[in-house]
Design a protein around this motif. Structure first.
Motif, PDB file in Angstrom:
ATOM      1  N   THR A  42       0.827  -1.204   0.000  1.00 29.61           N
ATOM      2  CA  THR A  42       0.000   0.000   0.000  1.00 29.61           C
ATOM      3  C   THR A  42       0.861   1.254   0.000  1.00 29.61           C
ATOM      4  O   THR A  42       0.588   2.220  -0.721  1.00 29.61           O
ATOM      5  CB  THR A  42      -0.949   0.005   1.213  1.00 29.61           C
ATOM      6  OG1 THR A  42      -1.871  -1.076   1.078  1.00 29.61           O
ATOM      7  CG2 THR A  42      -1.726   1.311   1.307  1.00 29.61           C
ATOM      8  N   ALA A  43       1.932   1.267   0.799  1.00 30.24           N
ATOM      9  CA  ALA A  43       2.825   2.430   0.829  1.00 30.24           C
ATOM     10  C   ALA A  43       3.435   2.683  -0.540  1.00 30.24           C
ATOM     11  O   ALA A  43       3.550   3.839  -0.990  1.00 30.24           O
ATOM     12  CB  ALA A  43       3.921   2.209   1.870  1.00 30.24           C
ATOM     13  N   GLN A  44       3.803   1.617  -1.216  1.00 31.14           N
ATOM     14  CA  GLN A  44       4.399   1.759  -2.541  1.00 31.14           C
ATOM     15  C   GLN A  44       3.397   2.341  -3.530  1.00 31.14           C
ATOM     16  O   GLN A  44       3.696   3.288  -4.270  1.00 31.14           O
ATOM     17  CB  GLN A  44       4.892   0.391  -3.031  1.00 31.14           C
ATOM     18  CG  GLN A  44       5.650   0.434  -4.335  1.00 31.14           C
ATOM     19  CD  GLN A  44       6.064  -0.959  -4.764  1.00 31.14           C
ATOM     20  OE1 GLN A  44       5.395  -1.581  -5.587  1.00 31.14           O
ATOM     21  NE2 GLN A  44       7.150  -1.438  -4.207  1.00 31.14           N
ATOM     22  N   GLU A  45       2.185   1.796  -3.537  1.00 23.69           N
ATOM     23  CA  GLU A  45       1.162   2.286  -4.459  1.00 23.69           C
ATOM     24  C   GLU A  45       0.761   3.718  -4.129  1.00 23.69           C
ATOM     25  O   GLU A  45       0.613   4.558  -5.024  1.00 23.69           O
ATOM     26  CB  GLU A  45      -0.058   1.363  -4.414  1.00 23.69           C
ATOM     27  CG  GLU A  45       0.207  -0.002  -5.002  1.00 23.69           C
ATOM     28  CD  GLU A  45      -1.023  -0.909  -4.966  1.00 23.69           C
ATOM     29  OE1 GLU A  45      -0.949  -1.992  -5.567  1.00 23.69           O
ATOM     30  OE2 GLU A  45      -2.038  -0.536  -4.348  1.00 23.69           O
ATOM     31  N   HIS A  46       0.576   3.999  -2.846  1.00 24.17           N
ATOM     32  CA  HIS A  46       0.237   5.363  -2.442  1.00 24.17           C
ATOM     33  C   HIS A  46       1.281   6.363  -2.937  1.00 24.17           C
ATOM     34  O   HIS A  46       0.943   7.438  -3.459  1.00 24.17           O
ATOM     35  CB  HIS A  46       0.155   5.448  -0.921  1.00 24.17           C
ATOM     36  CG  HIS A  46      -1.143   4.995  -0.344  1.00 24.17           C
ATOM     37  ND1 HIS A  46      -1.415   5.086   0.998  1.00 24.17           N
ATOM     38  CD2 HIS A  46      -2.249   4.462  -0.911  1.00 24.17           C
ATOM     39  CE1 HIS A  46      -2.627   4.614   1.233  1.00 24.17           C
ATOM     40  NE2 HIS A  46      -3.145   4.222   0.087  1.00 24.17           N
ATOM     41  N   GLY A  47       2.549   6.021  -2.761  1.00 20.08           N
ATOM     42  CA  GLY A  47       3.598   6.932  -3.186  1.00 20.08           C
ATOM     43  C   GLY A  47       3.546   7.219  -4.674  1.00 20.08           C
ATOM     44  O   GLY A  47       3.736   8.369  -5.112  1.00 20.08           O
ATOM     45  N   ARG A  48       3.267   6.195  -5.459  1.00 20.05           N
ATOM     46  CA  ARG A  48       3.190   6.374  -6.912  1.00 20.05           C
ATOM     47  C   ARG A  48       2.000   7.266  -7.293  1.00 20.05           C
ATOM     48  O   ARG A  48       2.126   8.151  -8.134  1.00 20.05           O
ATOM     49  CB  ARG A  48       3.059   5.010  -7.597  1.00 20.05           C
ATOM     50  CG  ARG A  48       4.215   4.062  -7.338  1.00 20.05           C
ATOM     51  CD  ARG A  48       5.491   4.513  -8.008  1.00 20.05           C
ATOM     52  NE  ARG A  48       5.475   4.248  -9.436  1.00 20.05           N
ATOM     53  CZ  ARG A  48       6.326   4.782 -10.302  1.00 20.05           C
ATOM     54  NH1 ARG A  48       7.233   5.638  -9.884  1.00 20.05           N
ATOM     55  NH2 ARG A  48       6.267   4.499 -11.577  1.00 20.05           N
ATOM     56  N   ILE A  49       0.848   7.026  -6.676  1.00 20.32           N
ATOM     57  CA  ILE A  49      -0.340   7.826  -6.980  1.00 20.32           C
ATOM     58  C   ILE A  49      -0.118   9.290  -6.598  1.00 20.32           C
ATOM     59  O   ILE A  49      -0.391  10.210  -7.380  1.00 20.32           O
ATOM     60  CB  ILE A  49      -1.571   7.272  -6.232  1.00 20.32           C
ATOM     61  CG1 ILE A  49      -1.943   5.875  -6.741  1.00 20.32           C
ATOM     62  CG2 ILE A  49      -2.749   8.226  -6.343  1.00 20.32           C
ATOM     63  CD1 ILE A  49      -2.516   5.849  -8.135  1.00 20.32           C
ATOM     64  N   VAL A  50       0.376   9.517  -5.384  1.00 16.86           N
ATOM     65  CA  VAL A  50       0.607  10.885  -4.926  1.00 16.86           C
ATOM     66  C   VAL A  50       1.633  11.583  -5.805  1.00 16.86           C
ATOM     67  O   VAL A  50       1.450  12.742  -6.207  1.00 16.86           O
ATOM     68  CB  VAL A  50       1.061  10.906  -3.453  1.00 16.86           C
ATOM     69  CG1 VAL A  50       1.544  12.305  -3.064  1.00 16.86           C
ATOM     70  CG2 VAL A  50      -0.076  10.488  -2.540  1.00 16.86           C
ATOM     71  N   GLY A  51       2.733  10.890  -6.120  1.00 13.53           N
ATOM     72  CA  GLY A  51       3.763  11.502  -6.951  1.00 13.53           C
ATOM     73  C   GLY A  51       3.224  11.952  -8.287  1.00 13.53           C
ATOM     74  O   GLY A  51       3.534  13.056  -8.761  1.00 13.53           O
ATOM     75  N   ALA A  52       2.394  11.117  -8.916  1.00 13.49           N
ATOM     76  CA  ALA A  52       1.813  11.486 -10.205  1.00 13.49           C
ATOM     77  C   ALA A  52       0.897  12.695 -10.073  1.00 13.49           C
ATOM     78  O   ALA A  52       0.947  13.625 -10.901  1.00 13.49           O
ATOM     79  CB  ALA A  52       1.051  10.298 -10.782  1.00 13.49           C
ATOM     80  N   ASN A  53       0.077  12.714  -9.032  1.00 13.23           N
ATOM     81  CA  ASN A  53      -0.837  13.844  -8.847  1.00 13.23           C
ATOM     82  C   ASN A  53      -0.093  15.130  -8.495  1.00 13.23           C
ATOM     83  O   ASN A  53      -0.462  16.223  -8.941  1.00 13.23           O
ATOM     84  CB  ASN A  53      -1.874  13.509  -7.779  1.00 13.23           C
ATOM     85  CG  ASN A  53      -2.923  12.538  -8.293  1.00 13.23           C
ATOM     86  OD1 ASN A  53      -3.360  12.637  -9.437  1.00 13.23           O
ATOM     87  ND2 ASN A  53      -3.318  11.582  -7.466  1.00 13.23           N
ATOM     88  N   MET A  54       0.973  15.023  -7.706  1.00 16.99           N
ATOM     89  CA  MET A  54       1.776  16.208  -7.407  1.00 16.99           C
ATOM     90  C   MET A  54       2.470  16.724  -8.663  1.00 16.99           C
ATOM     91  O   MET A  54       2.762  17.923  -8.776  1.00 16.99           O
ATOM     92  CB  MET A  54       2.804  15.895  -6.314  1.00 16.99           C
ATOM     93  CG  MET A  54       2.188  15.633  -4.947  1.00 16.99           C
ATOM     94  SD  MET A  54       3.388  15.143  -3.667  1.00 16.99           S
ATOM     95  CE  MET A  54       3.930  16.748  -3.075  1.00 16.99           C
ATOM     96  N   ALA A  55       2.725  15.829  -9.611  1.00 19.60           N
ATOM     97  CA  ALA A  55       3.367  16.221 -10.867  1.00 19.60           C
ATOM     98  C   ALA A  55       2.381  16.793 -11.876  1.00 19.60           C
ATOM     99  O   ALA A  55       2.761  17.125 -13.006  1.00 19.60           O
ATOM    100  CB  ALA A  55       4.091  15.023 -11.473  1.00 19.60           C
ATOM    101  N   GLY A  56       1.117  16.899 -11.484  1.00 17.87           N
ATOM    102  CA  GLY A  56       0.130  17.516 -12.370  1.00 17.87           C
ATOM    103  C   GLY A  56      -0.765  16.560 -13.115  1.00 17.87           C
ATOM    104  O   GLY A  56      -1.613  16.976 -13.916  1.00 17.87           O
ATOM    105  N   LYS A  57      -0.622  15.259 -12.880  1.00 17.54           N
ATOM    106  CA  LYS A  57      -1.496  14.284 -13.509  1.00 17.54           C
ATOM    107  C   LYS A  57      -2.821  14.199 -12.746  1.00 17.54           C
ATOM    108  O   LYS A  57      -2.986  14.798 -11.683  1.00 17.54           O
ATOM    109  CB  LYS A  57      -0.818  12.909 -13.546  1.00 17.54           C
ATOM    110  CG  LYS A  57       0.538  12.890 -14.225  1.00 17.54           C
ATOM    111  CD  LYS A  57       0.440  13.242 -15.702  1.00 17.54           C
ATOM    112  CE  LYS A  57       1.803  13.156 -16.372  1.00 17.54           C
ATOM    113  NZ  LYS A  57       1.752  13.493 -17.810  1.00 17.54           N
ATOM    114  N   ASP A  58      -3.749  13.458 -13.300  1.00 15.09           N
ATOM    115  CA  ASP A  58      -5.047  13.236 -12.651  1.00 15.09           C
ATOM    116  C   ASP A  58      -5.224  11.726 -12.523  1.00 15.09           C
ATOM    117  O   ASP A  58      -5.786  11.070 -13.393  1.00 15.09           O
ATOM    118  CB  ASP A  58      -6.173  13.851 -13.479  1.00 15.09           C
ATOM    119  CG  ASP A  58      -7.546  13.663 -12.845  1.00 15.09           C
ATOM    120  OD1 ASP A  58      -7.611  13.202 -11.686  1.00 15.09           O
ATOM    121  OD2 ASP A  58      -8.558  13.971 -13.506  1.00 15.09           O
ATOM    122  N   VAL A  59      -4.706  11.159 -11.412  1.00 13.30           N
ATOM    123  CA  VAL A  59      -4.701   9.714 -11.232  1.00 13.30           C
ATOM    124  C   VAL A  59      -5.525   9.347 -10.000  1.00 13.30           C
ATOM    125  O   VAL A  59      -5.240   9.805  -8.898  1.00 13.30           O
ATOM    126  CB  VAL A  59      -3.265   9.163 -11.080  1.00 13.30           C
ATOM    127  CG1 VAL A  59      -3.290   7.641 -10.954  1.00 13.30           C
ATOM    128  CG2 VAL A  59      -2.411   9.581 -12.266  1.00 13.30           C
TER     129      VAL A  59
END
Length: 440
Positions: free
Chosen positions: A294-311
């Motif tokens: 879960t920590a791994q997946e959360h980090g990926r989702i947050v990173g993408a959204n902080m980068a301007g994506k809509d995930v």
């Protein structure tokens, strides 16, 4: 002006977020990492304990890797306050870090049983690298180690303790071992297996105090006789590291409450990993899943959204997998759902056990255990996880799975692999980690 990202926490969630920001952003941003410790993987600490790996291999991001990622670091420091109106985080040395958005990924800490003597010498937790060093320094061949707690944390280090030549006794206050991972039948099989491998197990055992007696520890029990140990390891649970957020505008329940983008109640503040209370994949209710996947997946989702994506995030699947004395034990999803339809099978002589749980014709939970040397077990662990995670409609194959020892035909016939392949977290193929051991 470059967007300013603040990552608070250097564990799995934080590291995956940093990497994903760099992979997904269209314009170079600034990233500041605040972490009380140098980034390392808690999941490899058992291998450090049994000396399979050197301490240098515990770390996930060296100074060079962080520099390559263009990350400004505030290591050895802790966040003490978050002003969400001014967008400023205050650190324990008085430093103030301004941000445009931030990620709270401060993880969790070990909790010791609330008994006299639990903080004495020779009594350890095993959750951080420093704590692992302390345990390793004290265990010698022939040492008697008493582990208080028989949950997932305890079982991740059980093999390591035995490999050091120690004698091990497990003490658990609940009526069975692994009480939040498997049911009574599975726990009985695992306990018998442990005892056959020289591990003493006491369940329903209440610890009342720990005394220092001539350099050893005496564990006073409410019943059943006391224990004398050279080393005591407390594996009695964890708590989220969220006290520092008191007084902020961030909504906290069991963890930081997040939406399907992992945003908190403050839109530019995200949370991930052990501290995040987000969607459970099976129940769709909010839950805290303090597990590595879960920590791994959360980090990926947050990173993408902080980068301007809509995930958006579908939700996390509770996954627990351990190997104890060459016996694989795993559970997935709602394995303890008392209202679900269930089928089970047991072969005590192997030993092997399966329990499958359904809502309608979809598998919502599973328990599986069997010898690690049995390829039949190893293959089915992955296929059962896939069936639960994908939520595929089993149709007529549900009846076939009333025999839980024949998983493969249903897995293939329902095209579960095809259902899972498009479900990469970011909607694109994963990327190789290059020189960094951080998983992607």
């Amino acid at each position: 002006m470059a967007r300013r990202h603040l990552i608070i926490g250097g564990g799995t969630a934080g590291m995956n977020a940093i990497r994903t920001i760099r992979e997904e952003e269209s314009e170079r941003s600034t990233i500041t990492l605040v972490s009380a410790e140098k980034p390392y993987s808690r999941m490899v600490l058992p291998y450090y304990l049994d000396r399979s790996i050197a301490e240098s291999h515990v770390f996930t991001a060296t100074a060079r890797v962080l520099a390559d990622w263009g990350t400004t670091t505030q290591l050895g420091k802790r966040a003490t306050a978050l002003d969400t109106k001014a967008n400023v985080c205050t650190l324990d040395d008085g430093t103030k870090v301004e941000y445009d958005d931030c990620l709270i990924a401060t993880g969790s800490s070990a909790v010791r049983a609330p008994v006299p003597g639990a903080d004495g010498s020779g009594v350890h937790s095993f959750w951080t690298l420093d704590q692992a060093r302390g345990v390793l320094a004290q265990i010698q061949p022939g040492s008697h180690v008493v582990m208080v707690g028989a949950g997932f944390i305890a079982f991740t280090i059980l093999n390591s303790i035995l490999s050091l030549g120690a004698k091990l006794t497990i003490v658990e206050v609940a009526p069975r071992i692994l009480p939040r991972m498997i049911d009574d039948t599975g726990a009985g099989l695992v306990q018998t297996w442990l005892e056959q491998n020289g591990v003493a197990v006491r369940t329903g055992a209440k610890l009342t105090r720990i005394d220092d007696v001539k350099g050893r520890r005496r564990l006073k029990m409410a019943a059943g006789g006391d224990l004398v140990a050279d080393v005591v390891i407390m594996a009695t649970g964890i708590r989220t590291n969220l006290d520092w957020l008191k007084g902020s505008d961030v909504k906290i329940n069991q963890g930081v409450v997040v939406d399907d983008h992992l945003r908190s109640s403050v839109p530019n503040v995200y949370a991930a990993g052990d501290v995040a209370e987000g969607r459970d994949l099976i129940s769709q209710a909010n839950a805290v899943h303090a597990i590595e996947p879960t920590a791994q997946e959360h980090g990926r989702i947050v990173g993408a959204n902080m980068a301007g994506k809509d995930v958006r995030y579908r939700g996390s699947l509770i996954i627990n997998i351990v190997e104890v004395c060459h016996l694989d034990v795993a559970s997935f999803g709602a394995w303890d759902d008392a209202k679900a339809e269930a089928a089970n099978g047991v072969k005590p002589d192997r030993p092997a056990y399966r329990k499958l749980l359904w809502r309608g014709d979809r598998l919502t939970g599973a328990i599986i255990l069997g010898p690690s040397s049995d390829i039949w077990t190893s293959n089915d662990v992955g296929m059962l996880k896939g069936l639960v995670q994908s939520g595929v409609s089993l149709g007529p194959w549900k009846a076939h799975l009333k025999n839980p020892f024949d998983i493969k035909p249903a897995f293939i016939a329902t095209k579960t692999t095809s259902s899972l392949l498009p479900e990469t977290i970011l909607g694109r193929p994963s990327k190789a980690p290059g020189e960094s051991p951080v998983a992607v």
